[in-house]
Scaffold this active site. Structure first.
Site, PDB file in Angstrom:
ATOM      1  N   HIS A 292       0.886  -1.171   0.000  1.00 38.10           N
ATOM      2  CA  HIS A 292       0.000   0.000   0.000  1.00 38.10           C
ATOM      3  C   HIS A 292       0.923   1.219   0.000  1.00 38.10           C
ATOM      4  CE1 HIS A 292      -2.402  -2.968   2.332  1.00 38.10           C
ATOM      5  NE2 HIS A 292      -3.469  -2.359   1.891  1.00 38.10           N
TER       6      HIS A 292
ATOM      7  N   ASP B  77       2.253   2.005   3.461  1.00 33.32           N
ATOM      8  CA  ASP B  77       3.173   1.067   4.130  1.00 33.32           C
ATOM      9  C   ASP B  77       4.604   1.449   3.815  1.00 33.32           C
ATOM     10  OD1 ASP B  77       0.839  -0.496   4.148  1.00 33.32           O
ATOM     11  OD2 ASP B  77       1.561  -1.742   2.489  1.00 33.32           O
TER      12      ASP B  77
HETATM   13  C1  XUL Z   1      -7.399  -6.411   4.523  1.00 33.82           C
HETATM   14  C2  XUL Z   1      -6.701  -6.843   3.311  1.00 33.82           C
HETATM   15  C3  XUL Z   1      -5.883  -5.796   2.633  1.00 33.82           C
HETATM   16  C4  XUL Z   1      -5.886  -5.896   1.148  1.00 33.82           C
HETATM   17  C5  XUL Z   1      -5.157  -4.770   0.463  1.00 33.82           C
HETATM   18  O1  XUL Z   1      -8.185  -7.379   5.100  1.00 33.82           O
HETATM   19  O2  XUL Z   1      -6.767  -7.977   2.923  1.00 33.82           O
HETATM   20  O3  XUL Z   1      -4.609  -5.876   3.149  1.00 33.82           O
HETATM   21  O4  XUL Z   1      -5.316  -7.089   0.718  1.00 33.82           O
HETATM   22  O5  XUL Z   1      -5.623  -3.529   0.838  1.00 33.82           O
END
Ligand code: XUL
Ligand code: CO
Length: 439
Positions: free
Chosen positions: A100, A103
């Site tokens: 993300h 992150d």
């Molecule tokens: C949350 C989840 C996230 C997604 C990406 O449950 O799975 O980490 O994979 O935003």
């Protein structure tokens, strides 16, 4: 200085090995069913869990204080973590990673500052990717952590939150492109509702679709050709999320004309939270032409939340690999370990144990699934079960030669249906077990 000085490259040592820092089944170059294990499995490490998770849960604060973070915060800590993450991926032999925006780079006080931080980190990520050969499976934006997204992002009651999220995804797409990312994932962290009295469901769904169309349009504009994924999750953090499961997501994509641009990213623990199994979710998505990528983890059926544990259950990995093999494997996507070590597993080496266990469980699952697939035994049993559709009235119905009227006539003449055959569930289970436990 190395972050994991005692750990060298994890090697395949074979089934007889008891070295906890070696693979027993995952042998990247071994060819199974015409493809290397590496190409079948396309493993990816998740930046957020691996480097950013601190073990905190709703009842307690963090338990993991990794030595490389010591004394660092903000952008300095983000910079240090890039180096650590790629050392980890390289030693593990993870061909891909996912992140993300927030992150990898600490959020700044303004969008401009956050973008500047991200640019600085993306430069480093790019260098490390080139140096190590580790590639970006998909990128995404965190549209749920900041309080501005308390009501959701694309589905927020606050139009400014939508606008902020749009700006954030614009940037996330740009950096994903810059890093050669092969995909981009939408997971609607808070795209749902807590209270049906205060929510305008139709308006929120329309907004989410508008948002995804804007992303598709912008991707075209900048030449991003990666695959978009929609990741279902029925609840958590909100009570009801619009991306509930494969069926709901696919219906949404088709309703809003997004079906040609977006495939599914199926996560095991999200499937179980929806009251499904991961193989159900995968089979449903794949059979409808929406097989994309997988977030590999597992839940704990005694806990009703998203525990994001590492997958170690070989039955489960076998079932996943069976669906993948049946539909020709990944076209894009891969097995991204959206999984975290337990709160009590706070040492750096635990990150290796966790990933090695997950990779081995999938490698073993692949081998079993390939043997089942190659024998054709299960496929033949399924085919036989539907044999009444191969000729006579079944074949005629499939060919569109019947109506209610002609079928009424057929049954009136025939009187009763042909005797049913046994479903043979137990036999199917025994056949799977024969391949799972050949000795
Ligand atoms: C949350 C989840 C996230 C997604 C990406 O449950 O799975 O980490 O994979 O935003
Ligand atoms: Co996920």
């Amino acid at each position: 200085m190395a972050a994991f000085p005692e750990i060298s490259k994890i090697k395949f040592e074979g089934v007889q090995s008891s070295n906890p820092l070696a693979f027993r089944f995952y042998n990247p170059d071994e060819v199974i069913a015409g493809k290397t294990m590496k190409d079948h499995l396309r493993f990816s490490a998740a930046y957020w869990h691996t480097l950013c998770g601190d073990g905190s849960d709703p009842f307690g604060s963090g338990t993991r204080f990794y030595p490389w973070d010591n004394g660092l915060s903000g952008l300095d800590r983000s910079i240090k973590r890039v180096e650590v993450f790629f050392e980890f991926c390289e030693k593990l032999g993870s061909p891909y990673y996912c992140f993300h925006d927030r992150d990898v780079a600490a959020e700044g006080k303004t969008l401009a500052e956050s973008n500047k931080n991200l640019d600085a980190i993306v430069k480093l990520l790019k260098e490390r990717q080139q140096k190590t050969g580790v590639k970006l499976l998909w990128g995404t934006a965190n549209l749920f952590g900041n309080p501005r997204y308390m009501h959701g992002a694309a589905t927020s009651s606050n139009a400014d939150a939508f606008a902020y999220a749009a700006a954030q995804v614009k940037k996330a797409l740009e950096v994903t492109l810059e890093l050669g990312g092969e995909g981009y994932t939408f997971w609607g962290g808070r795209e749902g509702y807590q209270c049906i009295w205060n929510a305008d469901l139709k308006r929120e769904a329309d907004h989410l679709a508008k948002f995804m169309h804007m992303a598709v349009d912008y991707a075209k504009e900048i030449g991003f050709q990666g695959q978009f994924y929609f990741e279902p999750k029925p609840k958590e953090p909100t009570k009801h999320q619009y991306d509930f499961d494969s069926a709901a997501c696919i219906n949404f994509l088709r309703t809003y004309g997004l079906q040609d641009y977006v495939k599914m990213n199926i996560e095991t623990n999200h499937a179980t939270l929806a009251g499904h199994t991961v193989e159900h979710e995968l089979e449903y998505a794949a059979s409808q032409g929406f097989l994309g990528s997988i977030d590999a983890n597992t839940g704990d059926l005694l806990l009703g939340w998203d525990t994001d544990q590492f997958p170690t259950n070989v039955y489960e990995t076998t079932k996943i690999m069976l669906v993948l093999l049946k539909y020709g494997g990944f076209k894009t996507g891969g097995l991204n370990f959206d999984a975290k070590v337990r709160r009590e597993s706070f040492e750096p080496v635990d990150l290796f144990y966790a990933h090695i266990g997950g990779m081995d469980a999938f490698a073993k699952g692949l081998k079993i699934a390939a043997a089942i697939q190659e024998s054709g035994e299960i496929a033949k049993m399924v085919k036989d079960r539907y044999s009444s559709w191969n000729s006579g009235v079944g074949a005629e119905i499939e060919a569109g030669k019947h109506s209610f009227k002609t079928l009424e006539k057929y049954i009136l003449e025939k009187g009763e249906v042909a005797p049913n055959k046994s479903g043979r569930q137990e036999l199917f289970e025994n056949v799977v077990n024969r391949y799972t436990f050949p000795q």
